[in-house]
Design an enzyme around this catalytic site. Structure first.
Site, short mmCIF file in Angstrom:
data_model
loop_
_atom_site.label_atom_id
_atom_site.label_comp_id
_atom_site.label_asym_id
_atom_site.label_seq_id
_atom_site.Cartn_x
_atom_site.Cartn_y
_atom_site.Cartn_z
N LYS A 15 7.89 -54.24 -32.96
CA LYS A 15 8.13 -52.85 -32.54
C LYS A 15 6.95 -51.95 -32.89
CE LYS A 15 11.87 -52.68 -35.03
NZ LYS A 15 11.98 -54.09 -35.42
N GLN A 68 13.97 -52.48 -38.47
CA GLN A 68 14.81 -53.68 -38.49
C GLN A 68 15.16 -54.05 -37.04
OE1 GLN A 68 15.97 -51.08 -41.01
NE2 GLN A 68 14.29 -52.02 -42.08
#
Ligand code: IMP
Length: 428
Positions: A20, A227
Site C-alpha cells: 500500500k 494493515q
C-alpha cells in the site's frame, strides 16, 4: 494512473504488507491531503524513490510528495516513535511545518501499553497472536474501556498527571501480579511526556475540521489504510487480527468524515498472498516454493523483520474483502515475483468436511481446517520489471489477471512490477 475522487481510499485486501505504501506514494502525487485513520506504529510502509528505501510507520507516505499529512483520531500514537520518524524525514531535507498534523483526539500509546503487549505475547504460549509488540492492542483496549489518554490531554497538565498516576498504579498491579515485572514510575512518565508534548504542539490540531473542511473545498483527500482487511477487528480472522477497523469501515470513526463523503475505494492485493504472525492461512505454502516466494519477494516484515508466511492468491478471502470495503478498483502488486514459475495457483473455493464453500467461514478454527480448491494457471518466464503497458505483459500473466478480475468482479487498474515508483503499470 487511477483517478482520485475528492475523497478516495487505499486499503489492503489481504493480511497487510500488500504494498500500500508504494501505491499511496504514487497516488499522493495528486492528493492535497493524505490521512491515516487507524492502526499505529505496527504498520510499516516501504517506499522506494530513486533506489532509496523509506520505511514509514506512522506518517503517511504522502510526506515524500507535497501533500499535507494527517494522523487522525483513529490512530494510536507512540509519541517517541512519531518524533523519531519526524526527525528521520527532516534529515532527508523535507520540511515538516504545515505538512504534518496530529489529531488532538488521537489516543497515545503509553509505556505500560508497550510493556503489557510484550509481556502478554511472551507468556501466551499457544494463545499468542504474534503482535508487533508496539502496544497497539492494550492502547485500543484502554480507549474502549475509557481509560485512555488522548493527545489533547497532554496539554492539560494537572489532568494528565492525575490520570497517568491512576492508570500506572493499576497497570503496575497487573504487571507485577501476572508477569512479575518491575513497576513503572508514573512521575518519570509525566516528565518524559511533557517534553514530547511540547515538541509536538505545533502539529496538533482539530483534524475533524481540517479533513472535512478540505473535502468541502473540493481538495483531493486520500485515506491511507494500514494493515489489511483480513486483520480487521470485526471482519478479519479474529482473534488473529489487529485491534482496529483496518478496512474502509474504519474511515468514518477514525477521522470524523461521514460515510457519504467517502468516494472511491482502491484495494491493494499482492499477486500472491502473505501473512505475518499467527492465524489461519488456507493457501499457505510451507514447502520450498513458499521459501522461494519469500526470498524473491523479500518477504520480511518492515516493522519487525519477521519472515512473512507466503502462499497462493486466495480468491475466497479476497472476495470477502471486496464486499466489506466496497472496493471499486484493485492494484495488483509484486506480479514480477511470480515470473519463472511453471504454474500459478489461485484459490476459488474451500473444501471443509466434505462440502465446498466460496464464503470465508467466520469460525477461525474452521477456516484453519479449510483446504483450498485451486484453479491452476500456466506461468510465464519473462522478466516483467521493464514492462510499461498492460498490453505488453506476457499472455499468461494477462490470463491470470483477467481471471482475478472476473472472480473478484473488480477492475485491475494498476499493476506493480518492481519496487521503484516507476515500475508501475497504469491501465487505461
Ligand atoms: P498488532 O497490530 O501489533 O497488535 O498485531 C496483531 C496482528 O496483526 C499480528 O498478526 C501482526 O503481525 C499483524 N500486523 C500488525 N500490523 C501489521 C502490518 O502493518 N502488516 C502486516 N501485519 C501486521
Amino acid at each position: 494512473m487511477s483517478k482520485l475522487n475528492t475523497s478516495s481510499c487505499v486499503v489492503g485486501v489481504q493480511w497487510g504488507d500488500e504494498g500500500k505504501g508504494k501505491i499511496v506514494d504514487i497516488l499522493s502525487q495528486k492528493a492535497d491531503l493524505v490521512v491515516r485513520f487507524q492502526g499505529g506504529g505496527n504498520a510499516g510502509h516501504t517506499v522506494v524513490v530513486d533506489g532509496e528505501k523509506h520505511v514509514l510507520h506512522l506518517i503517511p507516505s504522502g510526506i515524500l510528495h507535497k501533500s499535507v499529512c494527517v494522523i487522525a483520531n483513529g490512530v494510536v500514537v507512540d509519541l517517541i516513535q512519531l518524533l523519531d520518524e519526524m526527525e528521520e524525514i527532516r534529515k532527508r531535507g523535507i520540511k515538516l511545518d504545515g505538512r504534518i498534523f496530529l489529531s488532538d483526539r488521537a489516543h497515545v500509546v503509553m509505556p505500560y501499553h508497550k510493556f503489557l503487549d510484550k509481556c502478554s505475547e511472551t507468556t501466551a504460549g499457544n494463545g499468542k497472536i504474534g503482535t508487533t509488540q508496539r502496544g497497539i492492542g492494550p492502547c485500543y483496549a484502554d480507549k474502549a474501556a475509557r481509560k485512555g489518554l488522548r493527545v489533547a490531554d497532554l496539554y492539560n497538565e494537572e489532568f494528565f498527571k492525575e490520570r497517568v498516576f491512576a492508570f500506572t498504579a493499576e497497570k503496575n498491579k497487573i504487571l507485577q501480579a501476572l508477569y512479575g515485572a518491575e513497576p513503572l514510575d508514573p512521575q518519570r512518565i509525566v516528565d518524559e511526556y511533557r517534553g514530547y508534548a511540547q515538541k509536538l504542539q505545533p502539529f496538533v490540531t482539530d483534524a475533524v475540521e481540517l479533513v472535512n473542511g478540505a473535502i468541502d473545498k473540493g481538495r483531493r483527500v486520500l485515506f491511507e489504510g494500514a494493515q489489511g482487511s483480513l486483520l480487521d477487528i470485526d471482519f478479519g480472522t479474529y482473534p488473529f487480527v489487529t485491534s482496529s477497523n483496518s478496512d474502509a469501515c474504519g474511515i468514518s470513526s477514525g477521522t470524523g468524515v461521514p460515510p457519504k463523503k467517502i468516494g472511491k475505494i482502491l484495494g491493494v492485493a499482492k499477486a500472491y498472498c502473505t501473512r505475518v504472525g499467527e492465524g489461519p492461512f488456507p493457501t499457505e505454502l510451507t514447502d520450498d516454493l513458499g521459501q522461494k516466494l519469500r526470498e524473491i519477494g523479500g518477504e520480511y516484515g518492515a516493522t519487525t523483520g519477521r519472515p512473512r508466511r507466503c502462499g497462493w492468491f486466495d480468491g475466497v478471502t479476497s472476495r470477502h474483502s471486496v464486499q466489506i470495503n466496497g472496493i471499486d478498483e484493485v492494484a495488483i502488486t509484486k506480479l514480477d515475483v511470480l515470473s519463472g514459475l511453471d504454474e500459478i495457483k489461485f484459490a476459488v473455493a474451500y473444501q471443509h468436511n466434505g462440502s465446498k464453500t466460496e464464503r470465508m467461514p467466520t469460525d477461525t478454527k474452521v477456516l484453519a481446517q479449510c483446504r483450498p480448491v485451486y484453479k491452476t494457471f500456466k506461468g510465464w518466464k519473462e522478466d516483467l520489471s521493464k514492462v510499461k503497458k498492460y498490453e505488453d505483459l506476457p499472455k499468461a500473466a494477462k490470463i491470470y489477471l483477467n481471471f482475478l478480475e472476473r472472480y473478484l468482479k473488480v477492475k485491475v487498474t494498476m499493476v506493480s512490477v518492481g519496487k521503484d515508483r516507476e515500475k508501475t503499470i497504469h491501465r487505461k
